[in-house]
Design an enzyme around this catalytic site. Structure first.
Site, short mmCIF file in Angstrom:
data_model
loop_
_atom_site.label_atom_id
_atom_site.label_comp_id
_atom_site.label_asym_id
_atom_site.label_seq_id
_atom_site.Cartn_x
_atom_site.Cartn_y
_atom_site.Cartn_z
N HIS A 144 10.04 10.83 29.75
CA HIS A 144 11.26 11.25 29.26
C HIS A 144 11.36 12.73 28.78
O HIS A 144 12.00 13.44 29.10
CB HIS A 144 11.91 10.38 28.37
CG HIS A 144 13.01 10.81 27.61
ND1 HIS A 144 14.15 10.33 27.92
CD2 HIS A 144 13.49 11.64 26.64
CE1 HIS A 144 15.30 10.77 27.06
NE2 HIS A 144 14.92 11.53 26.41
N GLU A 145 10.25 13.10 27.94
CA GLU A 145 10.10 14.28 27.33
C GLU A 145 10.09 15.53 28.49
O GLU A 145 10.44 16.67 28.40
CB GLU A 145 9.25 14.36 26.17
CG GLU A 145 9.78 13.55 25.02
CD GLU A 145 11.31 13.80 24.77
OE1 GLU A 145 11.57 15.00 24.50
OE2 GLU A 145 11.89 13.02 24.08
N HIS A 148 12.80 16.70 30.72
CA HIS A 148 13.57 17.61 29.96
C HIS A 148 13.17 19.09 30.49
O HIS A 148 13.96 19.90 30.64
CB HIS A 148 13.66 17.34 28.52
CG HIS A 148 14.70 16.72 27.76
ND1 HIS A 148 15.86 16.51 28.06
CD2 HIS A 148 14.33 15.52 26.99
CE1 HIS A 148 16.33 15.41 27.57
NE2 HIS A 148 15.48 14.94 26.80
N GLU A 202 20.16 13.55 28.41
CA GLU A 202 19.29 12.48 28.07
C GLU A 202 19.36 11.28 29.27
O GLU A 202 18.26 10.76 29.25
CB GLU A 202 19.93 11.87 26.61
CG GLU A 202 19.92 12.77 25.25
CD GLU A 202 18.36 12.71 24.82
OE1 GLU A 202 17.35 12.45 25.72
OE2 GLU A 202 17.99 13.51 23.87
#
Length: 272
Positions: A144-145, A148, A202
């Site tokens: 997920h990070e 980004h 997100e």
């Protein structure tokens, strides 16, 4: 007269800013289909440089406090997961595996993790210990990070800050005023550590993170149960760093949908 002049100057600045915007595709869509043009006002290299400087400040501060990479076994575990995820970033952009990736663990009880532009990752020990994360769940958070960074969300948010005057001094830097390097670095820090990501950002990171985990051989379904753990540690509310996500039920449904979509990738990876 002065008011008219000020209004004209403001309109001129806005016109210069908008003229400098470029709509680009930072990533390929992948199996999860993240496909959206992004308006950028600053270059990727500028944001990466500012992020690298900010990252080194955070790491240096943690080291000074004796909070950096104290548990060798945990550091090896986290970096091992990162080493499996990083090569899979090529599914979304060809240049990403060649970034100057850095992965560190900070001794803190916070439920936190992040990846800055250019692949600068920090994991907080509290996230792993308090939630008793499995490797699959660590991969879900890290994917997920990383997403980004792949989508250059920080660069997009800095650009939005310029247009909406969240960073007036950065806007001045864009037209040749002030101290561009210092102001850009400050704005990168603000969007990285202080201002919450948008719901759109997100959601994109959720979808791409699930696919990165699957491609690296981690069970993408782990992302669904992970957020139950998050809720249990925050009295039913999400931690601040996840505050812009959809409701818990909506998010679980979307993660389950994406996990099902990439299960064939995961199964194929396991058979290799």
């Amino acid at each position: 007269m002065r008011k008219t002049w000020s209004r004209w100057c403001g309109m001129a600045l806005a016109a210069l800013v908008l003229a400098g915007c470029q709509t680009i595709q930072t990533t390929q869509g992948g199996a999860v289909g993240v496909d959206r043009g992004q308006s950028m006002l600053v270059s990727a290299s500028e944001v990466e440089q500012a992020s690298a400087q900010q990252y080194q400040q955070v790491i240096a501060a943690a080291q000074k406090k004796g909070q950096l990479n104290r548990d060798r076994r945990m550091l090896t575990r986290v970096r091992g997961i990162a080493n499996r995820l990083i090569p899979q970033t090529s599914a979304f952009r060809a240049d990403a595996p060649g970034w100057r990736w850095e992965v560190n663990v900070i001794e803190s009880n916070e439920l936190n993790a992040w990846c800055m532009a250019g692949g600068k990752i920090a994991f907080y020990r509290g996230l792993i210990d308090r939630l008793k994360l499995t490797d699959d769940e660590i991969a879900a958070v890290m994917g997920h990070e990383i997403a980004h960074a792949l989508r250059e969300h920080a660069r997009e948010r800095v650009s939005q800050a310029m247009v909406t005057n969240i960073g007036v001094s950065v806007l001045s830097a864009a037209v040749g005023l002030g101290q561009p390097g210092a102001e850009l670095m400050g704005t990168v820090a603000k969007v990285s550590f202080e201002l919450p990501n948008s719901r759109l950002h997100e959601t994109e990171a959720d979808s791409m993170g699930v696919e990165l985990a699957a491609r690296a051989g981690y069970d993408p379904r782990a992302a669904v149960g992970l957020w139950d753990k998050m809720a249990s540690q925050s009295n039913g509310a999400q931690p601040e760093w996840l505050s812009t996500h959809p409701s818990h039920a909506t998010r679980k449904a979307e993660l389950a949908r994406d996990a099902a979509r990439v299960m064939p990738i995961y199964e194929a990876t396991r058979r290799r």
